[in-house]
Scaffold this active site. Sequence first.
Site, PDB file in Angstrom:
ATOM      1  CB  THR A  54      -2.682  -3.268  -0.449  1.00  0.00           C
ATOM      2  OG1 THR A  54      -3.802  -3.088  -1.261  1.00  0.00           O
ATOM      3  CG2 THR A  54      -1.875  -4.147  -1.563  1.00  0.00           C
ATOM      4  CG  ASP A  55      -8.359  -1.743   3.021  1.00  0.00           C
ATOM      5  OD1 ASP A  55      -8.442  -0.460   2.654  1.00  0.00           O
ATOM      6  OD2 ASP A  55      -9.161  -2.199   4.164  1.00  0.00           O
ATOM      7  CG  PHE A  67      31.295  23.886 -14.614  1.00  0.00           C
ATOM      8  CD1 PHE A  67      31.599  22.589 -14.115  1.00  0.00           C
ATOM      9  CD2 PHE A  67      30.238  23.809 -15.791  1.00  0.00           C
ATOM     10  CE1 PHE A  67      31.397  21.496 -14.585  1.00  0.00           C
ATOM     11  CE2 PHE A  67      30.283  22.429 -16.500  1.00  0.00           C
ATOM     12  CZ  PHE A  67      30.668  21.330 -15.677  1.00  0.00           C
ATOM     13  CG  HIS A  70      21.163  24.930 -14.989  1.00  0.00           C
ATOM     14  ND1 HIS A  70      22.570  24.606 -14.841  1.00  0.00           N
ATOM     15  CD2 HIS A  70      20.699  23.684 -15.544  1.00  0.00           C
ATOM     16  CE1 HIS A  70      22.782  23.234 -14.903  1.00  0.00           C
ATOM     17  NE2 HIS A  70      21.467  22.812 -15.444  1.00  0.00           N
ATOM     18  NE  ARG A  99      28.743  26.411 -11.229  1.00  0.00           N
ATOM     19  CZ  ARG A  99      28.414  25.328 -11.568  1.00  0.00           C
ATOM     20  NH1 ARG A  99      27.795  25.112 -12.528  1.00  0.00           N
ATOM     21  NH2 ARG A  99      28.809  24.093 -10.794  1.00  0.00           N
ATOM     22  CE  LYS A 156      -4.400   0.612   0.333  1.00  0.00           C
ATOM     23  NZ  LYS A 156      -5.230   0.287  -0.714  1.00  0.00           N
ATOM     24  CD  GLN A 205      29.699  16.312 -11.415  1.00  0.00           C
ATOM     25  OE1 GLN A 205      29.643  17.680 -11.100  1.00  0.00           O
ATOM     26  NE2 GLN A 205      29.520  15.822 -12.555  1.00  0.00           N
ATOM     27  CG  ASN A 233      23.830  22.695 -11.409  1.00  0.00           C
ATOM     28  OD1 ASN A 233      23.243  23.886 -11.009  1.00  0.00           O
ATOM     29  ND2 ASN A 233      25.225  22.363 -12.086  1.00  0.00           N
TER      30      ASN A 233
END
Length: 286
Positions: free
Chosen positions: A57-58, A153, A241, A170, A12, A213, A239
Amino acid sequence: MSVKLGPNRYGKSETRLVRVVRDGPVHHIKDLNVSTSLSGDMEAAHLTGDNAGVLPTDTQKNTAYAFAKRHGVGQIEEFALLLARHFVTTQPSIHHARVEIGEYAWSRGGPHSFVRDGGEVRTCVVHHDRDGRTTVLSGLTDLVVLNTTGSEFHGYVVDEYTTLPPTTDRVLATAVTARWRHTGESESYGKSYEEVRRCLLEAFAGTHSRSLQQTLYAMGEHALTTCPEICEVRLSMPNKHHFLVDLSPFGLDNDNEVYHAADRPYGLIEGSVLREDAPDAGFAWE
């Protein structure tokens, strides 16, 4: 041609559960999203439709509600362990239980008034099987962080399709999803959660980043070297941007001040950091 049944499980998903503790005029709440998944002797159910070994599942949903009343809800890892062990020990056909819980935080607005926090969601995944093997993963998702500088970068591969300009300054922004594996059962999952979270934030803020990274590794390393109760950290970090807006058509300079925050497409950086002596994770990350 012959075929056979492969790995399978059922359960569930996303049972919404809110537990209110009425301590006189002061109330407390736990707001959870509980997902259970069971596996074991399920061939008959798949091949012939024989449901004799199937716990509905109930019923799994109702068990979560009943346990919230009977046992209360403390740390989500402890509640997940309670459910996982219950399913394995009470059902002969169930050999393995996986319980995943997300907890939504609320801030107090009064004795019985609350405001939903807009921050990250605390998570856990617990595995328990008939052989007594137990694995606890704690974590969080949607921890949104941003550094306005201290990120570069450049020096990457350039081919005929590369248009991205190198940069030495950046905006670095991401929404952290993290999970960490415990070496055993913790006496204080709550304290451990706060400490790992603090380490992740400290490393993100304190790392002069030359790539996302590098930042990912620094975050995992700081958590592992600070928290002996965990042996592995896995991180997923999109990322987010931020692109400088060209304001020259309006006769304005833009010295790293005005950005367009793009939501997609985005780079997705994922990885794990673990102790050299970490035990095999086995099924833990499934």
